[in-house]
Enzyme design. Structure first.
Site, PDB file in Angstrom:
ATOM      1  N   ASP A  92       0.837  -1.192   0.000  1.00 11.37           N
ATOM      2  CA  ASP A  92       0.000   0.000   0.000  1.00 11.37           C
ATOM      3  C   ASP A  92       0.876   1.248   0.000  1.00 11.37           C
ATOM      4  OD1 ASP A  92      -2.326   1.847   0.877  1.00 11.37           O
ATOM      5  OD2 ASP A  92      -3.264  -0.123   0.831  1.00 11.37           O
ATOM      6  N   SER A  96     -11.103  -0.938  -0.847  1.00 10.29           N
ATOM      7  CA  SER A  96      -9.832  -0.963  -0.128  1.00 10.29           C
ATOM      8  C   SER A  96     -10.004  -1.385   1.321  1.00 10.29           C
ATOM      9  CB  SER A  96      -9.178   0.427  -0.147  1.00 10.29           C
ATOM     10  OG  SER A  96      -8.657   0.737  -1.406  1.00 10.29           O
ATOM     11  N   ASN A 114     -13.249   0.410  -7.263  1.00 12.66           N
ATOM     12  CA  ASN A 114     -14.373   1.308  -6.976  1.00 12.66           C
ATOM     13  C   ASN A 114     -14.923   1.916  -8.265  1.00 12.66           C
ATOM     14  OD1 ASN A 114     -13.764   0.728  -4.349  1.00 12.66           O
ATOM     15  ND2 ASN A 114     -12.835   2.697  -3.885  1.00 12.66           N
ATOM     16  N   HIS A 134      -3.786   5.943   3.717  1.00 11.06           N
ATOM     17  CA  HIS A 134      -4.489   4.761   3.240  1.00 11.06           C
ATOM     18  C   HIS A 134      -3.880   3.476   3.788  1.00 11.06           C
ATOM     19  CE1 HIS A 134      -5.958   1.822   0.196  1.00 11.06           C
ATOM     20  NE2 HIS A 134      -6.990   2.647   0.070  1.00 11.06           N
TER      21      HIS A 134
END
Length: 347
Positions: A52, A250, A181, A85
């Site tokens: 990530d 996520s 998404n 994130h």
């Protein structure tokens, strides 16, 4: 010369940031019964690689959970998280139960040699080259990861990435990926919007649902979707000792990653072996234990349905019958026809 694909964070929403919080078990864990399985296992001994934007391992809920970290982006922050994130994803998996903040799916992950492996494969703008991500997968393999979690995606396939994922599978590592998404709300209702690497058959692709169990409008659809998990308004760790609610596939991805880690931890505690050691077996186990949602059976929005942690941990694949099972002998007893059939007995 063909340019390598760029992997990015799926578009996600951050709703609020809190600097102080009494210990909270988020809605997804409560609704999906995760605390009930902590009597069986809390995830100890499992190595989870989070690929990530890095991690803030100084966060009170993530302290002492990090086994190793590496930056593949050349960031001036090194492997630390400048986006938020990666820290949020890490908290969904492994936030400690310490009377403050939030609790992750695997609050005991860091016990008995387990913990997080943080590979920063997305730069501080949330994007990364295919080579960075592929190198992150190989680094996770070298560091003996059990599960790799990737909340990132690209519309384009990449052979280097695909090869790295295959190497992970060859080492018995499960790879869990965000579906993306690009859902029906923003994709003209299309049922073919799953990102790579979630599109690969070697990965488990995760869709997102809200607190009512309904697929989120942003969640990508497609035949590659395997399972759905909480992904809207998810509360987790955020850099600087803070907490934030984020929405996206996520967030659903580390939820599934954490449940897989719980399953592996349970099996190891029972003797070190697991009856589920390939992606095909994991997918079949998810299908058998999921709560069906949407159209009956597998569908593009929910995959096989909503993940059910309790069923996943309490039901295992039936053993393969021995090769002699079912052999038959036809005989006569007292002049009457009879038959003997070999049947395996339960231990």
């Amino acid at each position: 010369m063909k340019r390598e694909p760029i992997y990015r964070l799926p578009p996600y929403r951050t709703e609020l940031v809190l600097s102080a919080l009494a210990e909270t078990i988020d809605w997804g864990l409560v609704l999906f019964g995760v605390p009930d399985v902590w009597t069986i296992t809390r995830g100890s001994g499992i190595r989870v690689a989070v690929l990530d934007t890095g991690i803030d391992d100084d966060h009170p809920d993530l302290q002492n959970t990090l086994l190793a970290a590496r930056d593949f982006t050349g960031s001036p922050l090194a492997w630390r998280d400048g986006v938020g994130h990666g820290t949020h994803v890490a908290g969904v998996v492994a936030a400690r139960q310490n009377d403050t903040g939030v609790v992750g799916i695997c609050p005991g992950l860091a016990e008995n040699g387990g913990g997080l492996l943080a590979a920063k494969v997305l730069a501080d703008d949330g994007a990364g080259l295919e080579s960075w991500v592929a190198d992150g997968v190989d680094w996770a393999i070298a560091n003996k990861a059990d599960v790799i979690s990737m909340s990132l995606g690209s519309p384009s396939p990449g052979p280097r990435m695909h090869s790295a994922i295959r190497r992970a599978l060859a080492e018995g590592i499960f790879v869990v990926c965000a579906a993306g998404n690009n859902g029906a709300a923003g994709n003209n209702g299309a049922d073919d919007s799953v990102d790579y690497p979630g599109r690969y058959s070697e990965t488990i692709a995760v869709a997102a649902v809200d607190r009512h169990g309904r697929v989120a409008p942003f969640s990508s659809r497609g035949e590659e979707v395997d399972i759905a998990a909480p992904g809207q308004d998810v509360l987790s760790t955020y850099p600087g000792g803070r907490y934030a609610k984020l929405s996206g596939t996520s967030m659903a991805t580390p939820f599934v990653t954490g449940v897989v880690a719980l399953m592996l931890s349970k099996h190891r505690a029972a003797g070190g072996a697991t009856p589920i050691n390939s992606v095909e077996q994991l997918r079949e186990h998810l299908a058998r234990t999921a709560d069906d949602a949407g159209s009956p059976g597998k569908d593009p929005a929910y995959g096989y349905g909503l993940i059910n942690p309790g069923s996943m941990l309490n039901e295992v694949s039936p053993p393969e019958p021995p090769p002699w099972a079912g052999l038959r002998w036809d005989v006569e007893i007292g002049g009457q026809p009879a038959a003997f059939v070999l049947v395996p007995r339960d231990k």
